[in-house]
Write a protein that holds these residues in place. Structure first.
Motif, PDB file in Angstrom:
ATOM      1  N   VAL A 186       0.878  -1.175   0.000  1.00  0.00           N
ATOM      2  CA  VAL A 186       0.000   0.000   0.000  1.00  0.00           C
ATOM      3  C   VAL A 186       0.913   1.222   0.000  1.00  0.00           C
ATOM      4  O   VAL A 186       1.651   1.451   0.954  1.00  0.00           O
ATOM      5  N   GLU A 187       0.881   1.999  -1.084  1.00  0.00           N
ATOM      6  CA  GLU A 187       1.815   3.107  -1.264  1.00  0.00           C
ATOM      7  C   GLU A 187       1.065   4.436  -1.308  1.00  0.00           C
ATOM      8  O   GLU A 187       0.048   4.559  -1.988  1.00  0.00           O
ATOM      9  N   GLU A 188       1.590   5.412  -0.569  1.00  0.00           N
ATOM     10  CA  GLU A 188       0.949   6.723  -0.460  1.00  0.00           C
ATOM     11  C   GLU A 188       1.527   7.700  -1.475  1.00  0.00           C
ATOM     12  O   GLU A 188       2.746   7.848  -1.593  1.00  0.00           O
ATOM     13  N   TYR A 189       0.644   8.352  -2.216  1.00  0.00           N
ATOM     14  CA  TYR A 189       1.026   9.397  -3.154  1.00  0.00           C
ATOM     15  C   TYR A 189       0.208  10.649  -2.811  1.00  0.00           C
ATOM     16  O   TYR A 189      -0.872  10.858  -3.342  1.00  0.00           O
ATOM     17  N   ALA A 190       0.745  11.440  -1.880  1.00  0.00           N
ATOM     18  CA  ALA A 190       0.062  12.656  -1.432  1.00  0.00           C
ATOM     19  C   ALA A 190       1.104  13.616  -0.881  1.00  0.00           C
ATOM     20  O   ALA A 190       2.100  13.190  -0.286  1.00  0.00           O
TER      21      ALA A 190
END
Length: 1020
Positions: free
Chosen positions: A376-380
């Motif tokens: 699960v990878e965060e792009y923010a």
């Protein structure tokens, strides 16, 4: 892996242990018959074995991702000394006459060659025992010989490793005494000829049975010899039993076993070209158990089951579905995402509107990723890697904001990996019709539709009206339902009277009741809208949300309500409230907002963008658990995190100074009613008599239509789109670009949106503008004068703007600022670099306090003051503004405001304390934090901009370090530590605890204090 690549290979590692070498095993043997030539034989065998290990064909190890590199002290199959020993043993049995002389017919050769493709090697560690399963013809593959192996020889590979070495001794000893023919008879007689026979892992008694069965057909000398060998085996097994076994957690073993079984089942299913992995909507039953464990969801709603079993969903067609807020839309999307990740083994992108929702979703799905084996990878904000890491085994779920999702899709197209994206889920799809962010979302979806025919798109929203246009744009099916888990009742309040919204009534509402609450004269002046009466009907037993038009109004209403509440409210969950206050102080370095300090003991708090992210998170958790029972909030909470309530009150039909829209109204009242807790939800809109007619239209009219903003947002819309299309080589000539535009949401609505110009003319104008600005160059094809055949290519400045995702309205200004900065770049401090990376679009929102501006200017060093003069702001100008004098010389307001924001950032990096900077500049701490996040993101954009232009090479290293400083906002020496996941939270927690201990120590009276001594004496 075979040539077709259809099978999935899993790298399995076995824990190292202290295995005895061949010398030590032989030396430990009590059998006197082996003593006379042990050392010579061992030397010969070791040399021969090493030669075989060098010459044997070993399949090269595949490159693995970073996640699988954690097994530092483990053996891999490609280089395992134990397997080399197994290979040695194998070669000896291949040399037996029976094996050498056995003829192989054509059918057997075909069978062997086919099975060579499917050899596997599985090792399972249980305690200190190792089970090896090697394909029947592994020896044929490694030696490239057409030799048929008898099944009784293969049986050695099911024997534990410690006993395989014993059988090697047995073979050597028997060869010396009985010769090869005797050995063959012994093995053939002692092992039944059963194909594919499996032996249990713990087979300690098996060699004894073998010895007993073989002794019946041998001579008395053989029996004596076997007896001594039997003793040898016993002693070896005894030594193995005494060996220390690593202690493993029983629960951990069971979890690993269960996960291994599910992975094996999944692999077999994938190999059989089926997408069905289990009983829970083609997913393993473990997924259903995890939803029960993590979210308490035991059964799906009927509409969810219907939606998941739609034919269009089964056929992976694009889908749009719409339900009221709190209807359970997200769960359907999550199940579809898990199907893509686990069944079809492809990556998934989920696009959410706000950073806070991205972080909430990351928190909610990370536990699923750990349990089910995906990332699960965060792009923010400033988080996210472009292009994303390409992983061999596990797949990734990218959770991104609208802007980061667009950048992610661009990077996947550029690297030719867009087809790896199996599913894109868009929450709040109606935002495609909202300004700049809507234009970016439209660009993202249009690129996916144009470049990847295998990527499925799922869109969901609670407020959609013109669905037909969206269906045509996304080529999607549509599903809708009016289901709500909790009934919602809408009310209007005018003066003391409450009316229920009723579409069947003549004027849209019917009388419900009169408010019966005793107000004092003072309270009537404080609370003319009777908010206290409405609130006290539900709190503290139930929760309540009060939506206010402005942030300041939120704080004022919270304080006013608490002044009117009785002291009985202080006793409700008193200890938990004190814990909330303590935690708020911890995350704020000992600081606490004056308003929250007063309201939290009553169970009341305000919620708006003026809070820091840490404060918002703590307050939301306290509200979700029932410690806080009332939030006064702005409209952003309605579109943000999921915080439902028993009653929702709208303080006025306005958002700031604008009248409420139908979509906003539906979003707010949709928070009423908590599934599983409340039997009914209530919304009350407070209005004045003058707004009555507008409100009646509001509650009866349909939802607003979504319209494309691709052309309206000129620099951030169509121009940015064309630049990226040519930069990514999606479409490079006018004809292809026009065809792409025809397939966008704007292309679908062009008849409605275009009044004066056609789509073709707008396309020409945009390309002409980009060419004149130096971002594109036009190449006319040889021998052709047709305009639609003109090819375009991107210039260096255009590529820099595209790579840095710079707003094209500012790209030439940024270029000039960076060029001017090279003439006199001041590196004595960070001020000059900070000014260059201060976001342009935030300058228009800034309103400087001129006295603070002047005071900050005077605190600068002479070199820093030269920087101010270099950018075009003089001390004289700031002084006159501070004293209120008239200014004759015109100065660019955007530069002045941007410089003021640079002062804030510069002070923040020096002090690293948002609270002190907030007080110094008289600005909300939430705004300071937002400015810091925006500056970190823009600094990263400017860095990518400079990387594409050789003339700005000097900025690359400088901006890389500055981006880290802005991202973490800590002292320089702590930055490497902050880059480790989880360290920030740990440091904040430890710092807060240490601070609390120091305060308690300072407040504690000394033990020899006179007053304490006297009081203790009296008690005695």
């Amino acid at each position: 892996m075979d040539e077709g690549g259809s099978r999935i290979r899993r790298r399995v590692s076995v824990r190292k242990r202290n295995r005895p070498s061949l010398e030590s095993v032989f030396a430990a043997s009590p059998a006197t018959e082996l003593k006379h030539s042990d050392e010579e034989k061992e030397d010969e065998e070791m040399v021969a074995g090493s030669r075989r290990r060098k010459t044997v064909d070993v399949q090269p190890v595949e490159i693995i991702d970073s996640e699988e590199d954690m097994f530092g002290d483990y053996d891999s199959f490609a280089e395992n000394s134990f397997l080399a020993q197994v290979d040695d043993l194998e070669q000896k049995y291949l040399q037996l006459p029976e094996h050498r002389n056995h003829a192989t017919d054509h059918a057997t050769e075909d069978l062997c060659s086919e099975s060579d493709k499917h050899n596997t090697l599985n090792v399972t560690v249980v305690g200190d025992c190792t089970e090896l399963n090697i394909g029947d013809h592994t020896k044929n593959q490694s030696r490239h010989e057409d030799v048929s192996i008898e099944p009784e020889a293969d049986i050695l590979y099911d024997v534990p490793s410690s006993q395989v070495l014993f059988f090697e001794n047995l073979h050597n000893f028997s060869s010396d005494l009985g010769g090869p023919s005797t050995e063959e008879k012994d093995w053939n007689s002692s092992f039944p000829k059963t194909v594919n026979e499996e032996f249990p892992v713990n087979s300690r008694e098996q060699p004894q049975q073998t010895v007993e069965s073989s002794s019946k057909i041998r001579t008395s000398s053989d029996a004596n010899r076997r007896k001594s060998l039997k003793d040898h085996l016993k002693s070896t097994m005894t030594g193995n039993a005494k060996a220390q076994t690593p202690i493993f957690s029983r629960t951990k073993q069971l979890k690993e076993t269960l996960l291994s079984e599910e992975i094996n089942v999944a692999k077999k299913t994938i190999e059989s070209s089926s997408d069905d992995l289990g009983p829970f909507y083609s997913l393993p039953s473990k997924v259903r158990d995890l939803y029960v464990q993590f979210k308490g969801i035991e059964k799906l709603y009927e509409w969810q089951h219907t939606c998941l079993t739609l034919k269009s969903v089964q056929e992976r067609k694009n889908l749009i579905y719409s339900l009221p807020t709190s209807g359970g839309k997200t769960l359907v999307a999550e199940i579809l995402m898990l199907q893509e990740l686990l069944c079809r083994r492809r990556d998934v992108l989920m696009i959410l509107p706000y950073v806070a929702i991205v972080q909430e979703k990351i928190s909610g799905l990370s536990s699923f990723g750990i349990e089910l084996g995906f990332f699960v990878e965060e792009y923010a904000g400033s988080k996210g890697k472009f292009p994303p890491i390409k992983r061999r085994e596990k797949k990734s779920l990218y959770i991104a904001t609208i802007e980061k999702g667009h950048s992610l899709v661009n990077s996947l197209i550029e690297t030719g990996r867009i087809s790896s994206l199996g599913l894109v889920v868009v929450d709040e799809l109606h935002m495609i019709g909202e300004g700049t962010r809507g234009a970016i979302l439209e660009m993202t979806l249009a690129k996916i539709l144009y470049t990847s025919k295998t990527t499925q798109i799922i869109g969901m929203s609670a407020t959609l009206n013109n669905v037909e246009d969206l269906q045509k744009f996304l080529q999607a099916e549509y599903y809708t339902s009016q289901f709500r888990p909790v009934e919602l009742k809408e009310y209007l309040k005018i003066n003391d009277t409450i009316y229920e919204v009723d579409s069947r009534a003549e004027n849209g509402m019917t009388f419900s009741r009169l408010l019966n609450y005793k107000y004092s004269d003072t309270l009537k002046k404080m609370d003319p809208d009777h908010l206290v009466a409405l609130v006290t009907e539900v709190i503290p037993s139930y929760s309540c949300l009060v939506f206010c038009p402005t942030k300041k109004n939120c704080e004022n209403v919270a304080e006013m309500i608490c002044k009117s509440l009785s002291k009985e409210y202080l006793k409700h969950k008193e200890k938990e409230k004190q814990e909330v206050i303590k935690n708020l102080k911890n995350v704020s370095g000992g600081n606490l907002c004056r308003v929250l300090k007063h309201t939290i003991p009553f169970g009341v708090a305000y919620h708006h963008s003026g809070l820091t992210s840490d404060e918002r998170k703590l307050l939301e958790e306290a509200y979700s658990t029932g410690v806080l029972c009332l939030f006064t909030c702005t409209s952003t909470l309605a579109a943000g995190v999921n915080l439902p309530a028993r009653r929702v009150i709208l303080r006025a039909p306005y958002v700031a100074k604008e009248f409420l829209k139908r979509n906003q109204y539906k979003q707010m009242i949709g928070r009423a009613g908590r599934a599983g807790i409340d039997s009914v939800g209530e919304s009350i809109l407070i209005l004045q008599e003058r707004d009555k007619q507008q409100v009646l239209e509001l509650i009866s009219k349909p939802l607003e239509n979504c319209y494309s903003h691709l052309v309206e947002e000129f620099t951030k819309g169509i121009q940015t789109l064309f630049l990226s299309l040519i930069g990514l080589k999606i479409a490079t000539n006018l004809d292809d670009i026009y065809r792409f535009m025809s397939g966008t949401f704007f292309g679908v609505q062009q008849k409605v949106l275009l009044k004066e110009k056609s789509l073709w003319e707008i396309t020409l104008d945009s390309l002409r503008y980009l060419t004149e600005k130096g971002l594109l160059q036009k190449d006319t094809m040889c021998g052709s004068k047709e305009e639609f055949q003109n090819n375009f290519h991107i210039t260096k400045l255009g590529r820099a703007s595209f790579k840095g995702t710079i707003d094209l309205a500012y790209c030439d200004i940024l270029y000039r600022d960076l060029k001017k900065g090279l003439e006199g770049l001041m590196l004595e401090s960070l001020l000059h670099l900070i000014y260059l990376t201060t976001p342009y679009d935030m300058a228009s929102q800034c309103d400087p306090d001129w006295m603070i501006y002047f005071r900050q200017f005077n605190q600068l060093s002479p070199a820093e003051q030269n920087v101010i003069a270099l950018v075009g702001v003089s001390e004289n100008f700031i002084g006159k503004k501070a004293s209120g004098q008239a200014i004759r010389k015109k100065v660019d307001k955007n530069i002045v405001n941007r410089l003021y924001l640079s002062f804030i950032l510069y002070t923040l990096l020096k002090e690293t304390n948002i609270w002190s900077v907030s007080e110094k500049f008289n600005m909300p701490r939430g705004y300071i934090q937002s400015l810091l996040s925006a500056a970190a993101a823009f600094s990263s954009c400017v860095l990518h901009f400079c990387e594409e232009l050789e003339e700005f090479w000097v900025y690359r290293a400088l901006l890389g370090e500055l981006t880290k400083k802005l991202t973490y906002c800590v002292k320089a020496e702590l930055i490497p530590l902050m880059e480790v996941t989880g360290v920030l939270e740990m440091l904040l927690h430890e710092k807060a605890e240490a601070l609390q201990e120091e305060v308690e120590e300072l407040l504690r009276l000394p033990s020899d204090f006179p007053g304490l001594v006297a009081s203790s004496t009296e008690k005695a």
